[in-house]
Design a protein around this motif. Structure first.
Motif, PDB file in Angstrom:
ATOM      1  N   VAL A  61       0.730  -1.182  -0.059  1.00 21.25           N
ATOM      2  CA  VAL A  61      -0.112  -0.012   0.054  1.00 21.25           C
ATOM      3  C   VAL A  61       0.841   1.180   0.083  1.00 21.25           C
ATOM      4  O   VAL A  61       0.272   2.169  -0.497  1.00 21.25           O
ATOM      5  CB  VAL A  61      -0.930  -0.008   1.272  1.00 21.25           C
ATOM      6  CG1 VAL A  61      -2.025   1.321   1.395  1.00 21.25           C
ATOM      7  CG2 VAL A  61      -1.719  -1.329   1.402  1.00 21.25           C
ATOM      8  N   GLY A  62       2.273   1.365   0.516  1.00 26.15           N
ATOM      9  CA  GLY A  62       3.080   2.309   0.423  1.00 26.15           C
ATOM     10  C   GLY A  62       3.105   3.053  -0.881  1.00 26.15           C
ATOM     11  O   GLY A  62       3.562   4.180  -1.149  1.00 26.15           O
ATOM     12  N   ALA A  63       3.232   1.904  -2.077  1.00 30.69           N
ATOM     13  CA  ALA A  63       3.374   2.283  -3.232  1.00 30.69           C
ATOM     14  C   ALA A  63       2.392   3.440  -3.748  1.00 30.69           C
ATOM     15  O   ALA A  63       2.378   4.382  -4.526  1.00 30.69           O
ATOM     16  CB  ALA A  63       3.493   1.340  -4.098  1.00 30.69           C
ATOM     17  N   LEU A  64       0.917   3.137  -2.994  1.00 35.26           N
ATOM     18  CA  LEU A  64       0.018   4.111  -3.274  1.00 35.26           C
ATOM     19  C   LEU A  64       0.328   5.631  -2.888  1.00 35.26           C
ATOM     20  O   LEU A  64       0.088   6.609  -3.604  1.00 35.26           O
ATOM     21  CB  LEU A  64      -1.195   3.611  -2.632  1.00 35.26           C
ATOM     22  CG  LEU A  64      -2.574   4.592  -2.920  1.00 35.26           C
ATOM     23  CD1 LEU A  64      -3.059   4.760  -4.264  1.00 35.26           C
ATOM     24  CD2 LEU A  64      -3.684   4.326  -1.771  1.00 35.26           C
ATOM     25  N   LEU A  65       0.965   5.661  -1.630  1.00 36.41           N
ATOM     26  CA  LEU A  65       1.260   6.903  -1.152  1.00 36.41           C
ATOM     27  C   LEU A  65       2.509   7.720  -1.802  1.00 36.41           C
ATOM     28  O   LEU A  65       2.577   8.755  -2.158  1.00 36.41           O
ATOM     29  CB  LEU A  65       1.722   6.816   0.161  1.00 36.41           C
ATOM     30  CG  LEU A  65       0.526   6.628   1.329  1.00 36.41           C
ATOM     31  CD1 LEU A  65       1.448   6.380   2.617  1.00 36.41           C
ATOM     32  CD2 LEU A  65      -0.584   7.717   1.526  1.00 36.41           C
ATOM     33  N   ALA A  69      -0.855  11.651  -5.477  1.00 34.89           N
ATOM     34  CA  ALA A  69      -0.678  12.870  -4.717  1.00 34.89           C
ATOM     35  C   ALA A  69      -1.775  13.169  -3.720  1.00 34.89           C
ATOM     36  O   ALA A  69      -1.695  13.769  -2.766  1.00 34.89           O
ATOM     37  CB  ALA A  69      -0.915  14.129  -5.955  1.00 34.89           C
ATOM     38  N   LEU A  70      -3.243  12.704  -4.262  1.00 33.64           N
ATOM     39  CA  LEU A  70      -4.248  12.926  -3.148  1.00 33.64           C
ATOM     40  C   LEU A  70      -4.066  12.196  -1.673  1.00 33.64           C
ATOM     41  O   LEU A  70      -4.237  12.847  -0.838  1.00 33.64           O
ATOM     42  CB  LEU A  70      -5.675  12.624  -3.727  1.00 33.64           C
ATOM     43  CG  LEU A  70      -6.929  12.963  -2.932  1.00 33.64           C
ATOM     44  CD1 LEU A  70      -7.001  13.920  -2.476  1.00 33.64           C
ATOM     45  CD2 LEU A  70      -8.308  11.983  -3.724  1.00 33.64           C
ATOM     46  N   ALA A  71      -3.752  10.794  -1.825  1.00 33.14           N
ATOM     47  CA  ALA A  71      -3.501   9.852  -0.468  1.00 33.14           C
ATOM     48  C   ALA A  71      -2.398  10.441   0.116  1.00 33.14           C
ATOM     49  O   ALA A  71      -2.552  10.708   1.404  1.00 33.14           O
ATOM     50  CB  ALA A  71      -3.163   8.572  -1.046  1.00 33.14           C
ATOM     51  N   PHE A  72      -1.453  10.966  -0.539  1.00 38.71           N
ATOM     52  CA  PHE A  72      -0.324  11.770   0.372  1.00 38.71           C
ATOM     53  C   PHE A  72      -0.689  13.015   0.947  1.00 38.71           C
ATOM     54  O   PHE A  72      -0.339  13.077   2.180  1.00 38.71           O
ATOM     55  CB  PHE A  72       1.011  11.760  -0.465  1.00 38.71           C
ATOM     56  CG  PHE A  72       2.272  12.241  -0.046  1.00 38.71           C
ATOM     57  CD1 PHE A  72       3.116  11.440   0.277  1.00 38.71           C
ATOM     58  CD2 PHE A  72       2.583  13.569   0.259  1.00 38.71           C
ATOM     59  CE1 PHE A  72       4.433  11.706   1.077  1.00 38.71           C
ATOM     60  CE2 PHE A  72       3.849  13.869   1.050  1.00 38.71           C
ATOM     61  CZ  PHE A  72       4.823  13.141   1.314  1.00 38.71           C
ATOM     62  N   ALA A  73      -1.339  13.968   0.260  1.00 38.66           N
ATOM     63  CA  ALA A  73      -1.458  15.155   0.842  1.00 38.66           C
ATOM     64  C   ALA A  73      -2.903  14.958   1.963  1.00 38.66           C
ATOM     65  O   ALA A  73      -2.643  15.731   3.030  1.00 38.66           O
ATOM     66  CB  ALA A  73      -2.250  15.944  -0.315  1.00 38.66           C
ATOM     67  N   ASN A 124       2.434  10.405   9.252  1.00 40.81           N
ATOM     68  CA  ASN A 124       3.399  10.928   8.722  1.00 40.81           C
ATOM     69  C   ASN A 124       3.717  10.085   7.363  1.00 40.81           C
ATOM     70  O   ASN A 124       4.342   8.948   7.394  1.00 40.81           O
ATOM     71  CB  ASN A 124       4.828  10.659   9.657  1.00 40.81           C
ATOM     72  CG  ASN A 124       5.925  11.559   8.802  1.00 40.81           C
ATOM     73  OD1 ASN A 124       5.626  11.762   7.759  1.00 40.81           O
ATOM     74  ND2 ASN A 124       7.045  11.501   9.784  1.00 40.81           N
ATOM     75  N   PRO A 125       3.048  10.458   6.245  1.00 44.22           N
ATOM     76  CA  PRO A 125       3.252   9.901   4.995  1.00 44.22           C
ATOM     77  C   PRO A 125       4.626   9.796   4.528  1.00 44.22           C
ATOM     78  O   PRO A 125       4.798   8.889   3.659  1.00 44.22           O
ATOM     79  CB  PRO A 125       2.031  10.481   4.163  1.00 44.22           C
ATOM     80  CG  PRO A 125       2.041  11.760   4.546  1.00 44.22           C
ATOM     81  CD  PRO A 125       2.197  11.646   5.991  1.00 44.22           C
TER      82      PRO A 125
END
Length: 210
Positions: A61-65, A69-73, A124-125
Motif C-alpha cells: 500500500v506504501g506504493a499508493l502513497l 498525490a491525493l492520498a499523500f496530501a 506521517n506519510p
C-alpha cells in the motif's frame, strides 16, 4: 536475510531513529512532563504507529502513497494539523506539582499518551514513503518476503524503542529541576515551538523529494 545484510540494516536503523523528528520531540516532552514510566505509553503508541507503517509498506500500500498525490496530501495535512494541535496544547499546558500526581491521574493519561504517540507516527506519510524506499534495498528476493519484513520490522522497532526511551529518560532527569511555574511555562513553550517546527517540516514534504 544474510547476516551481513541484517547488520547493515541494523546500522541504518540507528541512523534513522536517532534523526530528530516529531517522535523524539514527543518522547522528550512526555518524559519531561510525566516521567519515565508514563513516558513508556507514548513510546508504545509510537511503535504501534511504526508497526502500521511497516505493515503498509509490506502490503504494497506504501506504493499508493508514493504515486497518489491525493492520498499523500490527505495524510500529510492531517499530520500537520495534529502536530499544530499538540503545539497549542503544549503552549497552554498548565503548570503542576509533580509530587502530587496520583494514580488516578496516571490512569487517565495512559490512553491519551498511547493514542498521541500512535497518531504522530501513523499520520506521517513521508515516513511510509521513506520506508518504502529503504526496506526493499535489504530484501533477498530468493527468500520469503514476509519473514524478512518481520525481521526488519522487529529490528527497527527494537532500535526505535531504545532511542525513544533514551530521549524520554534524559528529559525525565530534568523533571526534578523544574519546580517553579515560570520554568515549566518556558519549557512547555519551548516544546510547543518544536512541535510547530515539526509540523512546518512535514508541511514541506513532497512525494518527488522522497
Amino acid at each position: 536475510m544474510a547476516l551481513h545484510t541484517w547488520f547493515a540494516f541494523f546500522v541504518a536503523c540507528w541512523l534513522i531513529c536517532l534523526s530528530p523528528g516529531a517522535g523524539a520531540v514527543a518522547s522528550m516532552s512526555t518524559g519531561l512532563r510525566y516521567g519515565v514510566l508514563r513516558g513508556g505509553w507514548n513510546i508504545l503508541g509510537l511503535e504501534l504507529g511504526l508497526v502500521l507503517q511497516i505493515a503498509i509498506v509490506a502490503a504494497g500500500v506504501g506504493a499508493l502513497l508514493a504515486t497518489s498525490a491525493l492520498a499523500f496530501a490527505l495524510i500529510k495535512w492531517f499530520g500537520v494539523a495534529y502536530l499544530l494541535y499538540l503545539a497549542v496544547r503544549q503552549w497552554r499546558a498548565p503548570t503542576q506539582d509533580y509530587d502530587t500526581l496520583g494514580d488516578d491521574h496516571q490512569g487517565r493519561r495512559r490512553g491519551v499518551l498511547l493514542i498521541r504517540g500512535f497518531l504522530i507516527n501513523a499520520s506521517n506519510p513521508k515516513a511510509v514513503v521513506f520506508l518504502l524506499a529503504v526496506l526493499p534495498q535489504f530484501l533477498d528476493p530468493s527468500r520469503p518476503m514476509a519473514l524478512q519484513y518481520a525481521l526488519m520490522g522487529l529490528t527497527l522497532i527494537t532500535v526505535d524503542v531504545v532511542v525513544m526511551a533514551g530521549y524520554t529518560g534524559l528529559a525525565a532527569r530534568a523533571l526534578k529541576l523544574l519546580r517553579s511555574a515560570r520554568q515549566q511555562r518556558l519549557v512547555n513553550r519551548g516544546f510547543a515551538a518544536l512541535f510547530a517546527a515539526a509540523a512546518s517540516l512535514l508541511a514541506t514534504a513532497r512525494r518527488a523529494a522522497v
